[in-house]
Design a protein around this motif. Structure first.
Motif, PDB file in Angstrom:
ATOM      1  N   LYS A   3       0.865  -1.181   0.000  1.00  8.15           N
ATOM      2  CA  LYS A   3       0.000   0.000   0.000  1.00  8.15           C
ATOM      3  C   LYS A   3       0.898   1.226   0.000  1.00  8.15           C
ATOM      4  CE  LYS A   3      -3.953  -1.788   2.573  1.00  8.15           C
ATOM      5  NZ  LYS A   3      -4.958  -1.515   3.599  1.00  8.15           N
ATOM      6  N   VAL A   5       0.850   5.103   1.448  1.00  5.97           N
ATOM      7  CA  VAL A   5       0.199   6.009   2.382  1.00  5.97           C
ATOM      8  C   VAL A   5       0.698   7.421   2.069  1.00  5.97           C
ATOM      9  CG1 VAL A   5      -0.179   6.555   4.809  1.00  5.97           C
ATOM     10  CG2 VAL A   5       0.220   4.177   4.119  1.00  5.97           C
ATOM     11  N   SER A  50      -5.605  -3.014   8.175  1.00  6.12           N
ATOM     12  CA  SER A  50      -6.683  -2.069   7.871  1.00  6.12           C
ATOM     13  C   SER A  50      -6.134  -0.655   7.683  1.00  6.12           C
ATOM     14  CB  SER A  50      -7.739  -2.078   8.968  1.00  6.12           C
ATOM     15  OG  SER A  50      -7.290  -1.376  10.102  1.00  6.12           O
ATOM     16  N   ASP A  51      -6.772   0.075   6.778  1.00  6.79           N
ATOM     17  CA  ASP A  51      -6.397   1.469   6.552  1.00  6.79           C
ATOM     18  C   ASP A  51      -6.576   2.277   7.828  1.00  6.79           C
ATOM     19  OD1 ASP A  51      -5.932   0.695   3.965  1.00  6.79           O
ATOM     20  OD2 ASP A  51      -7.604   1.816   3.085  1.00  6.79           O
ATOM     21  N   ASP A  52      -7.607   1.949   8.610  1.00  6.81           N
ATOM     22  CA  ASP A  52      -7.854   2.667   9.864  1.00  6.81           C
ATOM     23  C   ASP A  52      -6.690   2.504  10.837  1.00  6.81           C
ATOM     24  OD1 ASP A  52     -10.302   3.636   9.027  1.00  6.81           O
ATOM     25  OD2 ASP A  52     -11.462   2.063  10.026  1.00  6.81           O
ATOM     26  N   SER A  55      -3.773   4.617   9.515  1.00  3.64           N
ATOM     27  CA  SER A  55      -4.073   6.043   9.706  1.00  3.64           C
ATOM     28  C   SER A  55      -3.939   6.440  11.163  1.00  3.64           C
ATOM     29  CB  SER A  55      -5.487   6.371   9.224  1.00  3.64           C
ATOM     30  OG  SER A  55      -5.583   6.238   7.842  1.00  3.64           O
ATOM     31  N   LYS A  67      -4.481   9.990   2.118  1.00  3.12           N
ATOM     32  CA  LYS A  67      -4.976   8.952   1.212  1.00  3.12           C
ATOM     33  C   LYS A  67      -4.162   7.685   1.428  1.00  3.12           C
ATOM     34  CE  LYS A  67      -5.149   8.133  -3.792  1.00  3.12           C
ATOM     35  NZ  LYS A  67      -4.837   8.707  -5.100  1.00  3.12           N
ATOM     36  N   ILE A  68      -4.821   6.541   1.245  1.00  4.87           N
ATOM     37  CA  ILE A  68      -4.117   5.258   1.248  1.00  4.87           C
ATOM     38  C   ILE A  68      -4.540   4.531  -0.016  1.00  4.87           C
ATOM     39  CG2 ILE A  68      -3.794   3.039   2.398  1.00  4.87           C
ATOM     40  CD1 ILE A  68      -4.307   4.423   5.053  1.00  4.87           C
TER      41      ILE A  68
END
Length: 69
Positions: A3, A5, A50-52, A55, A67-68
């Protein structure tokens, strides 16, 4: 798996290390490469993250995730 970030607020090498350490602290992270000029962190991981979680780790370190991808 990988990913990208996108991070706001990094201004120096120290900031890069803070972001890299924050992301590396998440479960299943294999590697982190932070690019100050682009304002990005390329992460690789063994199992889904997870993106959460990413972040939250970056924002807890004092930076903003825009943004991811």
């Amino acid at each position: 798996m990988k990913k990208t970030v996108f991070v706001e607020g990094m201004m120096c090498q120290h900031c890069m290390m803070n972001v890299a350490s924050a992301i590396a602290g998440c479960k299943n992270i294999e590697g982190v490469k932070v690019n100050l000029e682009k304002g990005t962190a390329e992460i690789s991981f063994t199992k889904p993250v997870s993106d959460d979680e990413i972040s939250r780790a970056v924002e807890d370190a004092g930076y903003k995730v825009t943004k991811i991808a």
